[in-house]
Design a protein around this motif. Structure first.
Motif, short mmCIF file in Angstrom:
data_model
loop_
_atom_site.label_atom_id
_atom_site.label_comp_id
_atom_site.label_asym_id
_atom_site.label_seq_id
_atom_site.Cartn_x
_atom_site.Cartn_y
_atom_site.Cartn_z
N ILE A 146 48.04 56.34 28.75
CA ILE A 146 48.39 55.82 30.07
C ILE A 146 47.14 55.95 30.96
O ILE A 146 46.29 56.81 30.72
CB ILE A 146 49.58 56.57 30.69
N PRO A 147 47.01 55.06 31.96
CA PRO A 147 45.80 55.10 32.79
C PRO A 147 45.49 56.47 33.38
O PRO A 147 44.33 56.85 33.50
CB PRO A 147 46.12 54.06 33.88
N GLN A 148 46.54 57.23 33.74
CA GLN A 148 46.31 58.54 34.35
C GLN A 148 45.58 59.50 33.43
O GLN A 148 44.94 60.44 33.90
CB GLN A 148 47.65 59.16 34.78
N GLY A 153 43.96 49.58 38.62
CA GLY A 153 44.86 50.23 37.68
C GLY A 153 45.40 49.26 36.66
O GLY A 153 45.55 49.59 35.47
N THR A 154 45.68 48.04 37.10
CA THR A 154 46.16 47.01 36.18
C THR A 154 45.11 46.68 35.13
O THR A 154 45.42 46.53 33.94
CB THR A 154 46.54 45.74 36.97
N ILE A 204 42.90 49.50 28.08
CA ILE A 204 43.45 50.47 27.12
C ILE A 204 44.09 49.74 25.94
O ILE A 204 43.93 50.14 24.78
CB ILE A 204 44.48 51.38 27.83
N GLN A 205 44.78 48.65 26.23
CA GLN A 205 45.39 47.86 25.15
C GLN A 205 44.32 47.17 24.31
O GLN A 205 44.40 47.17 23.08
CB GLN A 205 46.34 46.83 25.75
N SER A 207 44.93 49.38 32.46
CA SER A 207 45.99 49.25 31.45
C SER A 207 45.63 48.20 30.42
O SER A 207 45.85 48.38 29.21
CB SER A 207 47.31 48.88 32.14
N ARG A 208 45.07 47.08 30.88
CA ARG A 208 44.68 46.02 29.95
C ARG A 208 43.56 46.49 29.03
O ARG A 208 43.59 46.24 27.81
CB ARG A 208 44.22 44.78 30.73
N THR A 262 46.92 49.68 42.09
CA THR A 262 47.35 48.61 41.20
C THR A 262 46.37 47.45 41.25
O THR A 262 46.06 46.83 40.23
CB THR A 262 48.75 48.12 41.61
#
Length: 298
Positions: free
Chosen positions: A202-204, A180-181, A187-188, A184-185, A131
């Motif tokens: 999703i990150p995975q 990981g955080t 990706i957005q 996610s950002r 994270t």
């Protein structure tokens, strides 16, 4: 062969393992984290001691910052009441055993340096991408703690001056870009849509999409790994380590990005440097906690 109780304390669960000197795990128990933490921890330790009365010591890895010499948790904001606890003194008094405590990332690094991916190296940096971004330095078999227990806070290297504000309150910390955080950002920001679900990826799955040629996923991968390579290069300029071990949840997808990272680091490194994938997963903290004690009871 001596037996050590290794304890890994996280925000939601605690892992207790009875470990032999060679790293063999004789018992492994997971329990939820409960507050107030210290009396609960002492209770659980005493229970283990009834089953294993021949323990030689107790090693503890915990989230937060720790003064390893005094055994006091010096900084931890999410486990209420844990900050300021003199864990070493209290638990030694309660058990009659030697107790050592350190930061959980340092413990994970110690496990990798002693019996894991970096067992044949002398100057080891372990980076954990979960994270957040954690780190631990193990030089010549010893954890580098720093004056206030804050050595290895790799996630708080300033990567982008005046950048995104970190949870620590400072702008531009590396964990805002390599974690990981952060993934996610990104990706957005790049609007990475997974073609199978029609939703944001999703990150995975991000790196698998990039491997398959997904254009915006490739953009995210390149931004993420370029920043990570800069962090590694910066650490090398300061520490001149001979090995970097990469672990944490994001590394579970490393099959899809490892070669890309090696190529980016190759173009930035100042001298020879080995990059290794972590040997241990979630058990690294518990094993490393035991390692805190093993060298001290022989």
């Amino acid at each position: 062969m001596k037996k050590i109780l290794g304890i890994d304390i996280g925000g939601t669960k605690i892992r207790l393992g009875v470990v032999k000197e060679n790293g063999e795990v004789l018992a492994d128990k997971k329990i939820p984290t409960k507050l107030p933490l210290y009396p609960y921890l002492e209770e659980q330790v005493l229970k283990v001691m009834t089953e294993f009365p021949d323990l030689s010591g107790i090693g503890i890895g915990t989230r937060g910052m720790v003064d390893a010499k005094t055994g006091v948790v010096t900084f931890e904001t999410e486990l209420e009441g844990w900050q300021g606890t003199p864990v070493k003194a209290q638990l030694e008094a309660a058990t009659g055993l030697r107790v050592e405590i350190n930061n959980d990332a340092n413990c994970a690094a110690l496990a990798e340096a002693k019996i894991g991916a970096a067992a044949n190296f002398q100057k080891v940096v372990c980076l954990t991408i979960g994270t957040k971004l954690g780190g631990g330095f193990v030089f010549d078999g010893q954890v580098m703690n720093g004056t206030h227990g804050g050595a290895g806070e790799v996630g708080h290297l300033i990567l982008y001056p005046n950048g995104l504000v970190c949870g620590c309150g400072r702008p531009g910390c590396s964990e805002q870009y390599v974690s990981g955080t952060a993934l996610s950002r990104l990706i957005q920001e790049e609007n990475v849509i997974d073609p199978e679900t029609g939703q944001l990826a999703i990150p995975q799955n991000l790196f698998r999409l990039a491997t398959n040629g997904h254009t915006s996923a490739i953009v995210v991968r390149e931004r993420f790994l370029s920043d990570f390579a800069v962090v590694i290069s910066t650490l090398q300029a300061v520490l001149d380590m001979d090995c970097v071990v990469v672990g944490g949840g994001v590394s579970d997808s490393a099959d899809d990005w490892w070669e890309n990272l090696l190529a980016k680091v190759e173009s930035l490194k100042l001298s020879p440097l080995e990059l290794k994938r972590a040997t241990f997963g979630n058990e690294a903290g518990m094993l490393g906690a035991a390692m805190l004690i093993i060298d001290r009871v022989n």
